[in-house]
Design a protein around this motif. Structure first.
Motif, PDB file in Angstrom:
ATOM      1  N   GLY A 443       0.826  -1.204   0.000  1.00 47.25           N
ATOM      2  CA  GLY A 443       0.000   0.000   0.000  1.00 47.25           C
ATOM      3  C   GLY A 443       0.861   1.254   0.000  1.00 47.25           C
ATOM      4  N   ARG A 444       0.197   2.409  -0.136  1.00 44.92           N
ATOM      5  CA  ARG A 444       0.914   3.684  -0.206  1.00 44.92           C
ATOM      6  C   ARG A 444       0.384   4.629   0.872  1.00 44.92           C
ATOM      7  NH1 ARG A 444      -2.069   7.763  -2.707  1.00 44.92           N
ATOM      8  NH2 ARG A 444      -4.090   7.043  -3.456  1.00 44.92           N
ATOM      9  N   VAL A 445       1.138   5.667   1.156  1.00 46.42           N
ATOM     10  CA  VAL A 445       0.679   6.731   2.054  1.00 46.42           C
ATOM     11  C   VAL A 445      -0.329   7.594   1.285  1.00 46.42           C
ATOM     12  CG1 VAL A 445       1.363   8.752   3.403  1.00 46.42           C
ATOM     13  CG2 VAL A 445       2.849   6.725   3.319  1.00 46.42           C
ATOM     14  N   LEU A 446      -1.470   7.848   1.899  1.00 56.34           N
ATOM     15  CA  LEU A 446      -2.530   8.636   1.252  1.00 56.34           C
ATOM     16  C   LEU A 446      -2.213  10.131   1.388  1.00 56.34           C
ATOM     17  CD1 LEU A 446      -5.517   6.491   2.556  1.00 56.34           C
ATOM     18  CD2 LEU A 446      -4.747   6.624   0.170  1.00 56.34           C
ATOM     19  N   HIS A 447      -1.156  10.559   0.697  1.00 56.22           N
ATOM     20  CA  HIS A 447      -0.693  11.949   0.811  1.00 56.22           C
ATOM     21  C   HIS A 447      -1.785  12.943   0.425  1.00 56.22           C
ATOM     22  CE1 HIS A 447       3.490  11.125   1.765  1.00 56.22           C
ATOM     23  NE2 HIS A 447       3.529  10.216   0.805  1.00 56.22           N
ATOM     24  N   GLU A 448      -2.658  12.550  -0.511  1.00 59.17           N
ATOM     25  CA  GLU A 448      -3.688  13.490  -0.975  1.00 59.17           C
ATOM     26  C   GLU A 448      -4.679  13.848   0.136  1.00 59.17           C
ATOM     27  OE1 GLU A 448      -5.091   9.317  -2.229  1.00 59.17           O
ATOM     28  OE2 GLU A 448      -3.192  10.422  -2.049  1.00 59.17           O
ATOM     29  N   LEU A 449      -4.797  12.996   1.177  1.00 56.80           N
ATOM     30  CA  LEU A 449      -5.675  13.312   2.310  1.00 56.80           C
ATOM     31  C   LEU A 449      -4.995  14.210   3.335  1.00 56.80           C
ATOM     32  CD1 LEU A 449      -7.479   9.956   3.129  1.00 56.80           C
ATOM     33  CD2 LEU A 449      -7.848  11.546   1.254  1.00 56.80           C
ATOM     34  N   LEU A 450      -3.679  14.258   3.267  1.00 53.34           N
ATOM     35  CA  LEU A 450      -2.900  14.958   4.303  1.00 53.34           C
ATOM     36  C   LEU A 450      -2.507  16.364   3.876  1.00 53.34           C
ATOM     37  CD1 LEU A 450      -0.468  11.993   5.111  1.00 53.34           C
ATOM     38  CD2 LEU A 450      -2.717  12.438   6.095  1.00 53.34           C
ATOM     39  N   TRP A 451      -2.946  16.768   2.687  1.00 53.46           N
ATOM     40  CA  TRP A 451      -2.520  18.044   2.106  1.00 53.46           C
ATOM     41  C   TRP A 451      -1.006  18.097   2.002  1.00 53.46           C
ATOM     42  CZ3 TRP A 451      -5.986  22.642   4.100  1.00 53.46           C
ATOM     43  CH2 TRP A 451      -7.274  22.498   3.542  1.00 53.46           C
ATOM     44  N   ASP A 452      -0.463  16.930   1.711  1.00 61.98           N
ATOM     45  CA  ASP A 452       0.975  16.786   1.532  1.00 61.98           C
ATOM     46  C   ASP A 452       1.252  17.081   0.059  1.00 61.98           C
ATOM     47  OD1 ASP A 452       3.573  16.114   1.910  1.00 61.98           O
ATOM     48  OD2 ASP A 452       3.156  14.222   2.917  1.00 61.98           O
ATOM     49  N   THR A 453       1.119  18.342  -0.327  1.00 61.56           N
ATOM     50  CA  THR A 453       1.040  18.686  -1.746  1.00 61.56           C
ATOM     51  C   THR A 453       2.293  18.307  -2.527  1.00 61.56           C
ATOM     52  OG1 THR A 453       1.666  20.910  -1.076  1.00 61.56           O
ATOM     53  CG2 THR A 453      -0.653  20.540  -1.550  1.00 61.56           C
ATOM     54  N   ARG A 461      -2.149   5.711 -13.860  1.00 59.77           N
ATOM     55  CA  ARG A 461      -2.097   4.997 -15.150  1.00 59.77           C
ATOM     56  C   ARG A 461      -3.031   3.802 -15.112  1.00 59.77           C
ATOM     57  NH1 ARG A 461       2.873   5.465 -13.351  1.00 59.77           N
ATOM     58  NH2 ARG A 461       3.228   3.230 -13.102  1.00 59.77           N
ATOM     59  N   ARG A 462      -3.749   3.576 -16.205  1.00 57.64           N
ATOM     60  CA  ARG A 462      -4.661   2.427 -16.271  1.00 57.64           C
ATOM     61  C   ARG A 462      -4.071   1.332 -17.155  1.00 57.64           C
ATOM     62  NH1 ARG A 462      -8.067   6.054 -14.147  1.00 57.64           N
ATOM     63  NH2 ARG A 462      -9.537   5.074 -12.722  1.00 57.64           N
ATOM     64  N   GLU A 463      -4.383   0.069 -16.805  1.00 64.74           N
ATOM     65  CA  GLU A 463      -3.853  -1.085 -17.539  1.00 64.74           C
ATOM     66  C   GLU A 463      -4.988  -2.056 -17.828  1.00 64.74           C
ATOM     67  OE1 GLU A 463       0.311  -1.980 -15.433  1.00 64.74           O
ATOM     68  OE2 GLU A 463      -1.373  -2.234 -14.067  1.00 64.74           O
ATOM     69  N   VAL A 464      -4.890  -2.724 -18.987  1.00 64.83           N
ATOM     70  CA  VAL A 464      -5.878  -3.738 -19.368  1.00 64.83           C
ATOM     71  C   VAL A 464      -5.130  -4.992 -19.818  1.00 64.83           C
ATOM     72  CG1 VAL A 464      -7.819  -4.310 -20.881  1.00 64.83           C
ATOM     73  CG2 VAL A 464      -7.492  -1.942 -20.122  1.00 64.83           C
ATOM     74  N   PHE A 465      -5.546  -6.147 -19.293  1.00 67.59           N
ATOM     75  CA  PHE A 465      -4.944  -7.430 -19.665  1.00 67.59           C
ATOM     76  C   PHE A 465      -6.045  -8.351 -20.178  1.00 67.59           C
ATOM     77  CE2 PHE A 465      -2.646  -5.574 -16.107  1.00 67.59           C
ATOM     78  CZ  PHE A 465      -1.346  -5.532 -16.590  1.00 67.59           C
ATOM     79  N   GLU A 466      -5.727  -9.142 -21.219  1.00 62.32           N
ATOM     80  CA  GLU A 466      -6.737 -10.026 -21.804  1.00 62.32           C
ATOM     81  C   GLU A 466      -6.154 -11.416 -22.029  1.00 62.32           C
ATOM     82  OE1 GLU A 466      -8.815  -8.421 -25.177  1.00 62.32           O
ATOM     83  OE2 GLU A 466      -8.419  -6.349 -24.548  1.00 62.32           O
ATOM     84  N   ALA A 467      -7.039 -12.413 -21.998  1.00 65.60           N
ATOM     85  CA  ALA A 467      -6.673 -13.788 -22.345  1.00 65.60           C
ATOM     86  C   ALA A 467      -7.909 -14.472 -22.909  1.00 65.60           C
ATOM     87  CB  ALA A 467      -6.165 -14.549 -21.121  1.00 65.60           C
ATOM     88  N   VAL A 479      -5.520  -0.121 -12.063  1.00 68.87           N
ATOM     89  CA  VAL A 479      -5.083   1.275 -12.093  1.00 68.87           C
ATOM     90  C   VAL A 479      -3.886   1.431 -11.166  1.00 68.87           C
ATOM     91  CG1 VAL A 479      -6.758   1.989 -10.316  1.00 68.87           C
ATOM     92  CG2 VAL A 479      -5.802   3.694 -11.876  1.00 68.87           C
ATOM     93  N   GLN A 480      -2.902   2.198 -11.613  1.00 69.06           N
ATOM     94  CA  GLN A 480      -1.705   2.451 -10.811  1.00 69.06           C
ATOM     95  C   GLN A 480      -1.697   3.905 -10.346  1.00 69.06           C
ATOM     96  OE1 GLN A 480       1.399   1.199 -13.652  1.00 69.06           O
ATOM     97  NE2 GLN A 480       2.016  -0.289 -12.094  1.00 69.06           N
ATOM     98  N   VAL A 481      -1.369   4.085  -9.084  1.00 67.35           N
ATOM     99  CA  VAL A 481      -1.147   5.425  -8.528  1.00 67.35           C
ATOM    100  C   VAL A 481       0.251   5.409  -7.944  1.00 67.35           C
ATOM    101  CG1 VAL A 481      -1.931   7.180  -6.896  1.00 67.35           C
ATOM    102  CG2 VAL A 481      -3.606   5.668  -8.000  1.00 67.35           C
ATOM    103  N   GLY A 482       1.189   6.079  -8.620  1.00 64.67           N
ATOM    104  CA  GLY A 482       2.569   5.982  -8.178  1.00 64.67           C
ATOM    105  C   GLY A 482       3.023   4.534  -8.220  1.00 64.67           C
ATOM    106  N   ASP A 483       3.523   4.020  -7.087  1.00 60.06           N
ATOM    107  CA  ASP A 483       4.001   2.640  -7.026  1.00 60.06           C
ATOM    108  C   ASP A 483       2.921   1.636  -6.643  1.00 60.06           C
ATOM    109  OD1 ASP A 483       6.546   3.520  -7.643  1.00 60.06           O
ATOM    110  OD2 ASP A 483       7.133   3.754  -5.539  1.00 60.06           O
ATOM    111  N   ALA A 484       1.744   2.110  -6.292  1.00 61.68           N
ATOM    112  CA  ALA A 484       0.665   1.205  -5.840  1.00 61.68           C
ATOM    113  C   ALA A 484      -0.246   0.847  -7.019  1.00 61.68           C
ATOM    114  CB  ALA A 484      -0.145   1.867  -4.733  1.00 61.68           C
ATOM    115  N   THR A 485      -0.719  -0.396  -7.015  1.00 56.92           N
ATOM    116  CA  THR A 485      -1.612  -0.866  -8.076  1.00 56.92           C
ATOM    117  C   THR A 485      -2.881  -1.431  -7.458  1.00 56.92           C
ATOM    118  OG1 THR A 485       0.298  -1.429  -9.446  1.00 56.92           O
ATOM    119  CG2 THR A 485      -1.813  -2.363 -10.095  1.00 56.92           C
ATOM    120  N   TYR A 486      -4.020  -1.081  -8.066  1.00 52.26           N
ATOM    121  CA  TYR A 486      -5.332  -1.522  -7.581  1.00 52.26           C
ATOM    122  C   TYR A 486      -6.051  -2.276  -8.694  1.00 52.26           C
ATOM    123  CZ  TYR A 486      -4.094   2.303  -4.469  1.00 52.26           C
ATOM    124  OH  TYR A 486      -3.418   3.136  -3.618  1.00 52.26           O
ATOM    125  N   VAL A 487      -6.685  -3.404  -8.313  1.00 56.15           N
ATOM    126  CA  VAL A 487      -7.518  -4.151  -9.258  1.00 56.15           C
ATOM    127  C   VAL A 487      -8.890  -3.488  -9.309  1.00 56.15           C
ATOM    128  CG1 VAL A 487      -8.545  -6.400  -9.759  1.00 56.15           C
ATOM    129  CG2 VAL A 487      -6.234  -6.283  -8.778  1.00 56.15           C
TER     130      VAL A 487
END
Length: 494
Positions: A443-453, A461-467, A479-487
């Motif tokens: 996980g990542r630090v939620l800097h956007e909540l801390l006003w850590d501008t 960045r968004r990613e799509v994989f197919e098979a 979707v990737q936010v910095g180094d964190a990736t979410y399904v």
């Protein structure tokens, strides 16, 4: 206010974020007005309680902490054994047997203890889930109280103190009845005993509803609505305390859920489908079983002989079925699994030594259920159609509650649309406590909540994989936010 904040995490098991409303949850709405709502927030895969809450406390995906599902096959021993993680006594035994390696990532309780700080847990979930919030609490003398189960409680003297003050530990009600008494008991135990007498640095207060009622009555049935209202009312007691006392004392208040629910519309039998294809199936390892089909809403298939050929044969069979959604096997390359038609299980962060040979979600859709909520699916259990299920990759299963309020989260009454996830809370808490985070955290630090501008503008960045295999085709979105990736979503079609 102390030099470091303290934290209270309040969890509502199985609460869909789209059920937060002035009618059902006026107190959660009040918290939203006082804090920041994470409006694009999700959980891990599988979207099951005893994968998600370990992710909460480790700040890590299942690939790192090892709780690959509510139930799994343990092949580290011979013969292999079936593990149901609802059993708190079994989890303690497994942790001791393994030299403290039940979880393969450091947990919040362990990290805090190493810094001379404390984590308290009060929960009405299953005994196993309650233990998972702080599975080594007894080793550190930390408080862990279940609203129902003595075997999940420690230390004995704190339980005795809570029973003397609040009343005897209430028995678990039948699963068909909403659990009101447990929620009342843990709320009172926190307000009257644990906070005033122990002042934990971090507390987790976990309401085991509306999950159980959703499973036995439906996503927004009258009984489910009533238990959501009841849990919100208990949370209102906590929020009143926080506004009167806790906030001034530096308590940061975070509300979460571990997953959502969708509605099971078509019942199937995976065991029968595989048996018809010539596999010898069972629900636990045995000499005459080729494939263990772990019971539950996430398809977890363990082969007695997991050769590439057998795994491919299994995937070929299930992808012919109308109930088969996204399918994952161990990686062949950066995208594909070893079986044609499958994706690598690393793409959903499920590539742990305990992972099944084949994991799949049931095929889900965006149909509207009888209560007007989006999300329906095939399912495999002994209950009637029309009830809540979860575990898979539909966005409404993956969606989770995330609201943060307190002096650390200054943008009161706002919402953040930056993607976030259940693994992000503990890194954020450790950041605010100025405690280093272990490299096991994904996980990542939620800097956007801390006003850590300086740090809040990570690239998205968004990613799509197919098979595909024959007429079967699956798509996975992340979707990737910095180094964190979410399904974000997994779909399949024939």
């Amino acid at each position: 206010m102390s030099s470091h904040p303290t934290f209270l995490i309040v969890s509502f098991d199985g609460l869909r974020p789209d059920l937060i409303s002035p009618e059902l949850t006026p107190n959660l709405c009040r918290l939203q007005s006082l804090g920041v709502t994470l409006s694009n927030h999700g959980t891990v895969y599988p979207s099951e309680t005893r994968s998600a809450f370990p992710s909460l406390v480790t700040g890590a995906t299942t690939s790192r902490h090892g709780m690959v599902g509510n139930k799994y096959v343990d092949r580290s021993v011979s013969p292999p054994r079936y593990i149901d993680t609802a059993d708190a006594v079994l989890l303690r035994k497994l942790d001791l047997e393994s030299g403290g390696k039940l979880m393969s990532a450091a947990t919040l309780g362990e990290i805090l203890a190493s810094e001379g700080r404390s984590l308290a847990v009060l929960a009405t979930n299953t005994p196993g889930t309650t233990r998972f919030f702080h599975h080594k609490a007894e080793d550190f003398g930390h408080v862990r109280l279940s609203g129902h189960f003595r075997e999940a409680c420690t230390p004995d003297e704190v339980l005795a103190e809570a029973e003397a003050r609040v009343g005897p530990l209430p028995p678990e009600p039948p699963k068909t009845e909403p659990d009101t008494v447990g929620q009342d008991w843990i709320t009172s135990a926190f307000l009257n005993v644990v906070w005033p007498n122990y002042r934990p640095h971090v507390t987790i207060l976990s309401y085991g509803e509306p999950d159980i009622t959703s499973h036995f009555h439906g996503t927004c049935a009258e009984a489910t609505r009533s238990i959501i209202i009841h849990c919100d009312r208990q949370f209102g007691r906590v929020l009143d305390w926080w506004e009167a006392e806790g906030r001034v004392e530096g308590v940061q208040l975070i509300a979460v859920s571990d997953h959502g629910h969708i509605t099971g519309h078509t019942r199937v039998s995976v065991i029968d489908g595989l048996r018809d294809a010539g596999f010898r199936t069972g629900v636990a390892p045995a000499p005459d079983v080729d494939v263990v089909v772990v019971p539950g809403q996430v398809g977890a298939l363990y082969l007695a002989e997991p050769s590439d050929e057998q795994i491919a044969r299994l995937v070929a069979r299930i992808t012919e079925q109308p109930w088969c959604g996204p399918v994952f096997t161990r990686a062949r390359n950066g995208i594909d699994g070893i079986a044609p038609g499958s994706l690598g299980n690393h793409l959903v962060f499920a590539d742990h030594a305990r992972a099944p040979d084949v994991s799949f979600s049931f095929r889900a859709d965006d149909g509207v259920d009888p209560f007007g909520l989006i999300g329906g699916t095939f399912y495999d259990n002994d209950r009637r159609t029309g009830l809540g299920v979860h575990g898979g990759l539909h966005p409404k299963e993956l969606a989770a509650v995330g609201i943060a309020a307190g002096s650390a989260f200054p943008a009161a009454g706002s919402a953040s649309a930056v993607p976030s996830g259940i693994c992000d809370f503990v890194p954020t808490i450790l950041h605010l406590l100025e405690i280093g985070r272990p490299n096991t955290m994904s996980g990542r630090v939620l800097h956007e909540l801390l006003w850590d501008t300086q740090k809040a503008n990570a690239e998205i960045r968004r990613e799509v994989f197919e098979a595909s295999l024959g007429r079967f085709r699956q798509v996975l979105r992340r979707v990737q936010v910095g180094d964190a990736t979410y399904v974000e979503r997994g779909t399949a079609a024939s």
